[in-house]
Design an enzyme around this catalytic site. Structure first.
Site, mmCIF file in Angstrom:
data_model
loop_
_atom_site.group_PDB
_atom_site.id
_atom_site.type_symbol
_atom_site.label_atom_id
_atom_site.label_comp_id
_atom_site.label_asym_id
_atom_site.label_seq_id
_atom_site.Cartn_x
_atom_site.Cartn_y
_atom_site.Cartn_z
ATOM 1 C CG HIS A 116 -87.235 -53.283 22.442
ATOM 2 N ND1 HIS A 116 -88.449 -53.006 23.010
ATOM 3 C CD2 HIS A 116 -86.557 -52.109 22.411
ATOM 4 C CE1 HIS A 116 -88.500 -51.709 23.318
ATOM 5 N NE2 HIS A 116 -87.366 -51.146 22.958
ATOM 6 N NE ARG A 127 -91.334 -50.160 28.038
ATOM 7 C CZ ARG A 127 -90.101 -50.649 27.939
ATOM 8 N NH1 ARG A 127 -89.420 -50.938 29.017
ATOM 9 N NH2 ARG A 127 -89.563 -50.846 26.757
#
Ligand SMILES: Cc1cc2nc3c(=O)[nH]c(=O)nc-3n(C[C@H](O)[C@H](O)[C@H](O)COP(=O)(O)OP(=O)(O)OC[C@H]3O[C@@H](n4cnc5c(N)ncnc54)[C@H](O)[C@@H]3O)c2cc1C
Ligand code: SF4
Ligand code: SF4
Ligand code: FES
Lengths: 258, 604
Positions: free
Chosen positions: B237, B257
Site C-alpha cells: 500500500h 487521497r
C-alpha cells in the site's frame, strides 16, 4: 539512552505477582511495544492480547499505572517518569498474565434481541444522516471492555454480573432503541434483566472510553428516561419511534453530499 | 497417543473475519450444524481494521455507475490477471451484499436523500465505496458478528488451527488445533471445511497487518494438496506511516487521497503527475487545476493521479525516495491540511486524525503526514471455482484474502470488503451443498492428527534451541530486503537459500513456560506457515519474469503479454508440510467470454 522499568503482573487464576523488567527505552514507543520487547528478549511466555496496534480492535486493554488503557495507544513518553506498572483488567477473571477471561461480555451480547427492521423496500432503506448520527456514535465501540472494567457495579461485585449487562451493552441497547428502522421494544428487558437501574451515573465508563463515546449522557440517561416511559406510558414511546425527521437540514445535506 | 477434545459438525469455518462470518451466516441459514473458529476473540479479526469502505456499484452518488464499469475497473486494476468470472460475480453481487448489511443493522453514512453515501477511491471510475467515516471494517465486522450471534452459531474463539485433516480417500474431513487459553488440543470433524484465514503480511517487516496474518490458510491448503495461484502478487500500500519507527507500516487510508489529500516530495512538487502510465493516461488529469476540478465534479475534469491504482502510486513513492526527494524519515508528504478545513478532516477521517495525533504527535489538520509503502494485501491465494469457492481438493472451500484470482495482480481499494461478502456467502453455499451431499460421518485420519500434535508440541521438548521471536524477526528482515516491493532475480535466488536456512533453524525452535496462553509457543506454531508462505511468494516472484501489478522485477521492468496469459500455479503433490517439495508451473488463465471482452474494447 536511558532505561525503562516495567512492573508487569505475571500469574494465573491461582495467583501471581509483579515482575520487574528493565530495558533500554526507544523513541516514540507505546506500552505495547515495550511488552513486545520483553516477550522477544526476556520472557517469551508473557501473555497479552493485541491485534491491530492502532487502537481499532480493542484487544490490548490493561491497567497501566492503575488506569484502564489500550496499551497500543499509550505512549511511554506521556507517562510520568519512573517505573510503569501494567496489570490485567480487574473486573474479569485472569487467564494468564495480562490476559483476562472476557466471556462475560460475549454472554451479555447473546442476550440482546436482534435488530428487527421492516422488509427492505424497493431501492433500499432511506435514513437521514442526522437520524443515525447517535447510533453511529455507539457503533464506534471497539469492545475493549474497559468501561465494563471500571464500572463499580461489577468491578467490585462479582455477584451482580448475573443481572447487569454493563455500559458496553447499555450503548448497544440504546443504539437499537434509537435506530430509525428497528421495531423491537427492548425496554422492559433493559430495565429488568440488563439491570439499567443499578447504574448510578458515576460516569467512570465515559471517562475511560477510548472512542470518546458519551456513554452516560448519550445512552444511559436517555435510556433511563425511556424505560420510565415504558412503565407508565407506552404511547409516548410509540410516538418517539414514529416521529422521525424526514429531511436533513440544508447544512447537514451540504456537509454530507461532499 | 496424544489426547484431544473432539467436535463434530457439518460445516466448520476457519476464520472469523468478514469472509468467515459471512460464510457462517450462510451455512447456518441453510440449517447446517455450523462452527466458526478463530485465533483471536470474536470481532477482532483483521477486517476490523479496514478503513476506507466497501466497493459496490450502487450508483447512489453517480447513477451512471454499473456492474460492468466496476468489473472493468477491477480487471484493469488487476492488470487483467484476474479470474474474470470472480470479478464478474463480485461486481454484480456486491450491491445486494452491502444492502443486506443494512438490514442486519449496519449504519452507513448517508447521501442527502437518505441513501448509502459512496466515496472515491483509487482505480474506481466513480465514487463507489460505501463507508462509515474511516471505520468501515469495524461496522462490517460488528454487523456480521451480531448477526452470527443472533443466529446462535457455535463460536470457538482463541482456537488456533494447525492443519487440515483428510480422510483415507483424501477428502478434507476436519482440522486439528489447540485452545490458546489452555494449550489443550482439539479436533473438529466436518463434512466440509471453509478456509477464511485472511492475509499474510507478517512475513514482512513493515506491514499494515495484525499478528494473525501469518498465511496459515495458504500454507494449510498447500499442505493439504490444494493449488495456490499467483503468490508473487503482493500489494504494498503506498501510504503507511513511516514514523515513529514502532508504528512504521501502520496504514494511512486511501480515503485521505479520496477526500482531497495530495502527495508531495521534499521539493513541494505533486509528483504523481510525472508517473502516469500509458494505460491510464487518457483518463487522468494532466494538471493540478484539472485534478482539483475533478474533486468537485467528476465531469469537469479527469481524475487526479494520486488515485491511480496502488501499485502505481507505491512505485512512484519508492522512486521519489530513492532519488533523494523524500521526507525526513524516508517517506513522502501526504497533505490534506492545506486543502480541506479542519472540521472536514476531523469528520471524514476521525481515526486518521487520532492515529497521527496520539502515535506521532502530528496534527493532520495543520501539518502534512509522512508516508511510505507498507506490505498490505496478498492477491495470490488458493485457487477456487468462482461460483462455489471450491478448492482443488474435495471438501475444501475458500473465501476472502486467502483465496486467489479475484484481484489478479493488484487489488483496488474497497474491493476486499466486497469480496469477503460476495465470496464468503458463496463459499458458505458451496460448503453447505457439499456437506448436504456427503454421506457417512467424516473420518479425519488419526495418523495425520497425531503428527500435527507432535510437531506442535516439539518446541517444549527441546532445550537450548532457537528463539522463535528472533527467527521471526530475521524472516521479516530478509523478506523485506530481498522479496519486497522491487525484486531482482539474484535477490530472489538468495532469498530461497535463506529460506532453507531459516527452515532448518525453525526445526530447532524452543520455548519456555507452559502451554496456557503462551505467545512464544503460539508464534513457534505460526512459523511453519510463514516459512511456506514466504517460499511460495519467492518462487512465484522468481518465475514471473515480468512486472505486473503488485509484482515488480527490476530486471524485467515491463509487462510481458505472454505472462499476462498465465497463472503461476504452485502445489505440493507429495505432502510433507513445511519440508515438502513445491512444484510451480504456468497454466493458462480462464478465457473471458466475448460479451465481457467487448467491455474493454470500447474503453480504448
Ligand atoms: C489497515 C487496513 C485497512 C484496510 N482497509 C480496507 C478497505 O477500506 N477496504 C477494503 O476493501 N479492504 C481493506 N483492507 C483489506 C481487508 O481489510 C482485508 O483484506 C480483509 O479484511 C480480510 O478479511 P478476511 O475475512 O479474509 O480475513 P481476516 O479479517 O484477516 O480474518 C482472518 C480470520 O482467520 C482467523 N485465523 C487465521 N489463521 C487461523 C488459524 N490458524 N486458526 C484459526 N483461525 C485462524 C483469524 O483469527 C481471523 O478471525 C484493509 C486492510 C488493512 C490492514
Ligand atoms: S455510569 Fe453507570 S455504567 Fe457507567 S461506570 Fe458508572 S455505574 Fe457503571
Ligand atoms: S463503549 Fe468504549 S470503553 Fe466500552 S467497550 Fe466500547 S469502546 Fe470500550
Ligand atoms: S491492539 Fe488493537 S486496540 Fe490495541
Amino acid at each position: 539512552m536511558s532505561d525503562v522499568t516495567m512492573n508487569v503482573w505475571r500469574g494465573d487464576g491461582d495467583g501471581g505477582d509483579f515482575a520487574e523488567y528493565t530495558l533500554p527505552s526507544q523513541e516514540g514507543e507505546v506500552v505495547l511495544d515495550v511488552i513486545h520487547r520483553i516477550q522477544a528478549t526476556q520472557a517469551g511466555d508473557l501473555a497479552c492480547r493485541w491485534n491491530c496496534k492502532a487502537g481499532k480492535c480493542g484487544s490490548c486493554s490493561a491497567e497501566v499505572n492503575g488506569k484502564p488503557r489500550l496499551m497500543c495507544m499509550t505512549r511511554m513518553d506521556q507517562l510520568p517518569e519512573g517505573p510503569v506498572t501494567v496489570a490485567p483488567m480487574k473486573a474479569f477473571p485472569i487467564i494468564r498474565d495480562l490476559v483476562t477471561d472476557v466471556s462475560f461480555n460475549f454472554e451479555m451480547a447473546k442476550q440482546v434481541p436482534a435488530f428487527a427492521p421492516p422488509p427492505r423496500p424497493e431501492g433500499g432503506y432511506r435514513m437521514q444522516q442526522i437520524d443515525i448520527e447517535r447510533g453511529q456514535e455507539f457503533r464506534k465501540c471497539i469492545e475493549c471492555f474497559m468501561c465494563q472494567d471500571v464500572c463499580h457495579v461489577i468491578r467490585d461485585h462479582e455477584e451482580n454480573k448475573a443481572h447487569y449487562a454493563g455500559p458496553r451493552f447499555f450503548i448497544r441497547y440504546a443504539e437499537l432503541e434509537m435506530h430509525p428502522l428497528d421495531t423491537n421494544d427492548r425496554r422492559e428487558l433493559v430495565r429488568q434483566k440488563a439491570g439499567l437501574g443499578m447504574c448510578n451515573i458515576t460516569k467512570c465508563c465515559t471517562e475511560v472510553c477510548p472512542e470518546h463515546i458519551k456513554i452516560t449522557d448519550n445512552a444511559i440517561i436517555p435510556m433511563k428516561e425511556r424505560v420510565v416511559d415504558a412503565s407508565y406510558d407506552p404511547v409516548a414511546w410509540l410516538g418517539r419511534k414514529i416521529l422521525r425527521r424526514q429531511k436533513a437540514s440544508p447544512g447537514e445535506a451540504a456537509a454530507h453530499g461532499a | 497417543m496424544a489426547e484431544y477434545e473432539s467436535h463434530d459438525y457439518d460445516v466448520i469455518i476457519i476464520g472469523a473475519g468478514g469472509a468467515g462470518l459471512r460464510a457462517a451466516i450462510e451455512a447456518k441459514a441453510r440449517g447446517l450444524r455450523t462452527a466458526l473458529i478463530c485465533k483471536s476473540l470474536l470481532g477482532k479479526a483483521h477486517t476490523v481494521m479496514a478503513e476506507g469502505g466497501v466497493a459496490a456499484a450502487m450508483g447512489n452518488v453517480y447513477p451512471e455507475d454499473s456492474w460492468q464499469i466496476h468489473f472493468r475497473d477491477t480487471m484493469r486494476g488487476g492488470k487483467m490477471l484476474n479470474n474474470w468470472r470472480m470479478a464478474q460475480l463480485h461486481a454484480q453481487e456486491a450491491p445486494d451484499r452491502v444492502q443486506e448489511l443494512e438490514a442486519w443493522g449496519a449504519l452507513f453514512d448517508r447521501t442527502p436523500d437518505g441513501r448509502i453515501l459512496q466515496r472515491d477511491f483509487g482505480g474506481h471510475r466513480f465514487a463507489r465505496l460505501a463507508h462509515v467515516g474511516d471505520r468501515t471494517g469495524l461496522e462490517m465486522i460488528r454487523t456480521l458478528q451480531q448477526r452470527v450471534v443472533s443466529m446462535d452459531v457455535d463460536v470457538f474463539m482463541e482456537c488456533k488451527i494447525l492443519g487440515l485433516v483428510a480422510d483415507a480417500e483424501g477428502v478434507v474431513s476436519g482440522a486439528v488445533g489447540y485452545w490458546r487459553p489452555t494449550g489443550e488440543m482439539v479436533v473438529f470433524s466436518a463434512k466440509a471445511v471453509v478456509l477464511a484465514t485472511g492475509g499474510a503480511g507478517k512475513s514482512w517487516k513493515y506491514t499494515s497487518n495484525s499478528w494473525e496474518c501469518t498465511g496459515d490458510g495458504h500454507a494449510m491448503a498447500l499442505w493439504a494438496g490444494a493449488d495456490l495461484i499467483d503468490m508473487e502478487c503482493v500489494q504494498f500500500h503506498p501510504t503507511g506511516m513511516v514514523w515513529p519507527l514502532s508504528v512504521r507500516g501502520l496504514l494511512v487510508t486511501e480515503g485521505v487521497r479520496g477526500d482531497g489529500g495530495v502527495l508531495r516530495n521534499s521539493e513541494g512538487t505533486r509528483f504523481m503527475f510525472n508517473y502516469v502510465a500509458e494505460m491510464f493516461r487518457a483518463e487522468t488529469a494532466d494538471s493540478e487545476e484539472e485534478a482539483d476540478r475533478w474533486y468537485e465534479d467528476h465531469s469537469a475534469g479527469r481524475r487526479t493521479p494520486e488515485l491511480l491504482p496502488r501499485d502505481e502510486v507505491a512505485r512512484a513513492i519508492n522512486t521519489e525516495v530513492k532519488a533523494g526527494r523524500g521526507s525526513p524519515h524516508g517517506g513522502v508528504f501526504l497533505d490534506i491540511a492545506t486543502r480541506r478545513s479542519p472540521e472536514y478532516i476531523r469528520r471524514r477521517l476521525p481515526s486518521m486524525y487520532h492515529q497521527f495525533m496520539e502515535l506521532a504527535g502530528v496534527d493532520i489538520t495543520a501539518e502534512p503526514m509522512e508516508v511510505g509503502p507498507t506490505c498490505h494485501y496478498i492477491m495470490g491465494g488458493v485457487r477456487v471455482e468462482a461460483d462455489t469457492g471450491a478448492a482443488t481438493v474435495p471438501g475444501l472451500f475458500v473465501a476472502g484474502e486467502v483465496a486467489g484470482g479475484m484481484h489478479g495482480a493488484n487489488r483496488l481499494g474497497g474491493n476486499s470488503l466486497s469480496d469477503l461478502l460476495v465470496f464468503g456467502r458463496r463459499a458458505g453455499m458451496g460448503a453447505s451443498d457439499y456437506a448436504a451431499g456427503r454421506s457417512g460421518a467424516p473420518k479425519p485420519d488419526e495418523g495425520e492428527i497425531q503428527h500435527s500434535i507432535t510437531e506442535a508440541l516439539a518446541p517444549f521438548e527441546r532445550t537450548d534451541g532457537e528463539n522463535p521471536y528472533e527467527l521471526h524477526q530475521e524472516l521479516q528482515e530478509m523478506m523485506q530486503t530481498l522479496v519486497g516491493i522491487i525484486r531482482t532475480g539474484d535477490e530472489l535466488e538468495r532469498a530461497l537459500g535463506e529460506l532453507d536456512v531459516l527452515r532448518d533453524r525453525a526445526a530447532k525452535v524452543t520455548v519456555g513456560g507452559g502451554r496456557a496462553y503462551n505467545p512464544g509457543w503460539n508464534l513457534a506454531t505460526d512459523l511453519p506457515a510463514m516459512l511456506t508462505l514466504s517460499r511460495c511468494v519467492t518462487l512465484g516472484a522468481r518465475d514471473r519474469k515480468e512486472s505486473r501489478g503488485g509484482h515488480t522485477r527490476e530486471d524485467f521492468p515491463t509487462a510481458d503479454p505472454e505472462f499476462g496469459k498465465v497463472n503461476l500455479v504452485q502445489r505440493q503433490p507429495s505432502g510433507g508440510g513445511v519440508n515438502g517439495d513445491i512444484k510451480i508451473a504456468p497454466e493458462p488463465i480462464p478465457e473471458m467470454p466475448p460479451e465481457l471482452a467487448e467491455l474493454f474494447e470500447e474503453s480504448h
